[in-house]
Design an enzyme around this catalytic site. Structure first.
Site, short mmCIF file in Angstrom:
data_model
loop_
_atom_site.label_atom_id
_atom_site.label_comp_id
_atom_site.label_asym_id
_atom_site.label_seq_id
_atom_site.Cartn_x
_atom_site.Cartn_y
_atom_site.Cartn_z
N GLY A 8 67.01 65.86 7.76
CA GLY A 8 68.28 66.41 7.30
C GLY A 8 68.70 67.62 8.12
O GLY A 8 68.63 67.58 9.36
N ASP A 35 52.02 66.66 13.24
CA ASP A 35 53.23 66.73 14.05
C ASP A 35 53.35 68.10 14.73
O ASP A 35 54.39 68.76 14.65
CB ASP A 35 54.46 66.46 13.19
CG ASP A 35 55.69 66.07 14.01
OD1 ASP A 35 55.50 65.66 15.18
OD2 ASP A 35 56.82 66.16 13.50
#
Length: 510
Positions: free
Chosen positions: A242, A355
Site C-alpha cells: 500500500g 526481506d
C-alpha cells in the site's frame, strides 16, 4: 496446616521442573490409579492427560512446533501438568485431619486444573488444523501458481468451517462419553462446554498471548487528521502492501502512517504479522510500532518517523551519498548487523526477517539505522530450517532458499551481505540489473568468487578515505564476501558478523 501444605506443594512442583510433558503424563496416569480421595476427578484428569499426550505426538512433526507461538502453550501445559500431578499425589492422604483442613481447597484446585486441561484439548486440534491448512495452501500454490489469493482464501474458509463443525461434534461426543455413569451435567456446564468449543476466534487470539497490548489504538478520524485526508503532499513511499504517509499527531509528534491497500493480496497477512512481531521487539535498531487503526477494510499501522527515509534513497542519490562518509556508512553497517543479531537471538527463538534490503533500512536525523517492514517475518527454532513458500525481493533473496524453499537465519545473512556491498559500492542491486538488461544475479552475488583486485573495483569512487579507513573497507568487503556465499552453511551467523565488524573497526582505528 494449610501453610505447610502449600509450601510442600511448591517444593514438589520445583522438583518436577525438569520433567517434560510426556513424563508428567505417565506419572499422572500411574498416580491416579492409587488415589484415596477425589478418585473420580483424578481418574478423569488422567484420561484427559493421556488424550493430551496423543495430541502432542501428532503435533511434534509439524512446522508450527518450531514457532514460539506454539511452543509457549506447550510450556504452559507442562506447568499445568506439574500442578495436576502434585494435586493427585496429595489425594493419596485420606486422614480425617487432611480432609477437614484441605478438602474444600483441594476440590477447587482440581476443578481449576481440569478446566485448564480441557482448554488444551480444544487448543491443540486447532493448532494442528492451522498447520495442515498452511501445508495444504503451500502445496496448492506450487501445483497451481496461477491460483488467486481470493480462491485460496475461500477454500481455506470452507475448510475452517468444516473443521469447526467436526471439532464441535467430537468435543460434545467426548463430553457425553465422560458423563456416562455420572449424574447428568448441569445446564451451565453444558453451555460452558459449547462455548469453549464454538469460540474458535477466541482460541486463535489466545495463541498470540495478548500481543500488541501496549499499542495505541487510533481512530480513523485521527489518522485522517494526521495525514490531511491522505494528501499526496504527505505521501512518502509505497509498495506492494500500500502507501506510507508522513503524519502529525495532535501532540505534535511526527509519525509514519502505513496504509495497507485493501486490494493487495499481501496486505492483510503483513498487517497481522507486523502487529504480532514488532511490539515484542525492543531494540535501538528495530523500528518502533506506536499504534494501529482498524476500521472496515482499513488496516493502518503507525510508526516512529524517520526523517532521512530509507537507505536505498540515500544510495540512489549521488548528492546525498557523497555526504555519507565512511564513518557514517560503517555506523549504518554495524547498526543493521546488531539489529539482525538481536532478531536471530530474540527470546531463545530466531526471527527471520526474510526481506532484508536497502529500502527496508530507515535512517533517523542522525543517520542511525533501523530495520523495518516485518510483514514476511518468520519465527524458527535456532539453527533449524523450515520449508515455506518463497517470498522476498529479487537480488536480495538467498539463492539456496529460492531454489529449495528451505529457509533459515542464513537467508537474512545473505540479504545483509548484498546491502553491505551496496553501501560500499554506492550502487543498488537494481542498477546492475538495468545496466545488464538481464534477470541474472548481479555481480555482488558472485563476490565470493572474486579476487582482491576485482573487489576493489566495487568500492564507491565518491568515498574519500584515509589509509586506516581503507583497511576497514577491505575488511567489510571480506565480511560481505562471506555473507553472500551461495551455500548457506558456509555463511557466518549474524553474531559472528557483529564480532568480525567490531574486530575490524578496533584493529584499524587510530
Amino acid at each position: 496446616m494449610a501453610l505447610w501444605s502449600g509450601v510442600g506443594q511448591v517444593a514438589n512442583i520445583a522438583q518436577l521442573a525438569g520433567v517434560d510433558a510426556y513424563g508428567l503424563i505417565s506419572m499422572i496416569v500411574e498416580a491416579a490409579k492409587t488415589v484415596k480421595r477425589n478418585r473420580e476427578t483424578c481418574q478423569l484428569l488422567a484420561r484427559r492427560a493421556r488424550m493430551i499426550g496423543d495430541l502432542l505426538q501428532q503435533l511434534e512433526g509439524t512446522q508450527l512446533m518450531h514457532h514460539m507461538e506454539t511452543r509457549n502453550p506447550v510450556e504452559q501445559l507442562e506447568e499445568t501438568l506439574r500442578h495436576a500431578y502434585v494435586l493427585i499425589t496429595s489425594c493419596h492422604d485420606s486422614s480425617y485431619l487432611h480432609s477437614f483442613c484441605m478438602g474444600g481447597k483441594q476440590a477447587d484446585q482440581l476443578r481449576e486444573v481440569q478446566n485448564e486441561i480441557t482448554f488444551y484439548l480444544q487448543l491443540f486440534p486447532l493448532v494442528s488444523f492451522v498447520d495442515n491448512t498452511r501445508t495444504w495452501e503451500r502445496l496448492l500454490s506450487r501445483a497451481c501458481p496461477l491460483c488467486t489469493r481470493e480462491s485460496t482464501d475461500a477454500l481455506c474458509a470452507a475448510r475452517h468451517v468444516e473443521h469447526e463443525d467436526r471439532l464441535r461434534s467430537e468435543a460434545l461426543k467426548a463430553t457425553k462419553i465422560e458423563n456416562l455413569g455420572r449424574h447428568p451435567p448441569l445446564k451451565s456446564d453444558k453451555e460452558q462446554m459449547e462455548g469453549q468449543v464454538m469460540n474458535m476466534g477466541g482460541l486463535v487470539n489466545l495463541i498470540g498471548g495478548g500481543k500488541g497490548a501496549e499499542l495505541s489504538c487510533f481512530s480513523f478520524s485521527q489518522i485522517l487528521a494526521a495525514t490531511d485526508n491522505f494528501s499526496e503532499k504527505k505521501l512518502v513511499g509505497n509498495g506492494g502492501f500500500g502507501y506510507v504517509y508522513k503524519g502529525n499527531l495532535i501532540n505534535g509528534r511526527n509519525v509514519a502512517i502505513k496504509r495497507f491497500d485493501a486490494c493487495s493480496c499481501q496486505g492483510p497477512d503483513e498487517f497481522r504479522t507486523e502487529i504480532n512481531a514488532i511490539p515484542n521487539l525492543r531494540h535501538k535498531n528495530i523500528i518502533d510500532l506506536l499504534g494501529y487503526c482498524v476500521q472496515g477494510e482499513e488496516n493502518i499501522l503507525v510508526y516512529e518517523y524517520m526523517p532521512n527515509k530509507c537507505l536505498a534513497s540515500i544510495i540512489a542519490d549521488e548528492t546525498k551519498r557523497e555526504l555519507l562518509n565512511w564513518s557514517k556508512r560503517l555506523q549504518i553497517i554495524k547498526a543493521i548487523a546488531d539489529g539482525l543479531a538481536f532478531l536471530h537471538g530474540h527470546s531463545q527463538m530466531c526471527i527471520v526477517h526474510r526481506d532484508i534490503k536497502a529500502s527496508n533500512i530507515l535512517l533517523d536525523h542522525e543517520m542511525n539505522a533501523k530495520i523495518t517492514d516485518f510483514g514476511l517475518a518468520l519465527m524458527l527454532t535456532p539453527n533449524t530450517t523450515a520449508e515455506v513458500v518463497v517470498m522476498g525481493t529479487y537480488g536480495y533473496a538467498d539463492p539456496e532458499y529460492v531454489a529449495t524453499g528451505n529457509i533459515s537465519e542464513k537467508a537474512d545473512v545473505y540479504g545483509f551481505g548484498i546491502v553491505l556491498f551496496e553501501i560500499i559500492s554506492g550502487r543498488l542491486i537494481r542498477s546492475y540489473m538495468k545496466a545488464e538488461g538481464t534477470r541474472k544475479l548481479p555481480p555482488p552475488a558472485y563476490a565470493h568468487k572474486y579476487d582482491r583486485k576485482k573487489l576493489l573495483k566495487l568500492v564507491d569512487p565518491l568515498l574519500c578515505v584515509n589509509k586506516h579507513e581503507w583497511a576497514q573497507i577491505l575488511e567489510c568487503v571480506r565480511v560481505a564476501q562471506l555473507c553472500v556465499h551461495h551455500f548457506a552453511k558456509h555463511r557466518p551467523t549474524m553474531s559472528e558478523v557483529v564480532t568480525m565488524l567490531g574486530v575490524a573497526q578496533r584493529a584499524h582505528a587510530k
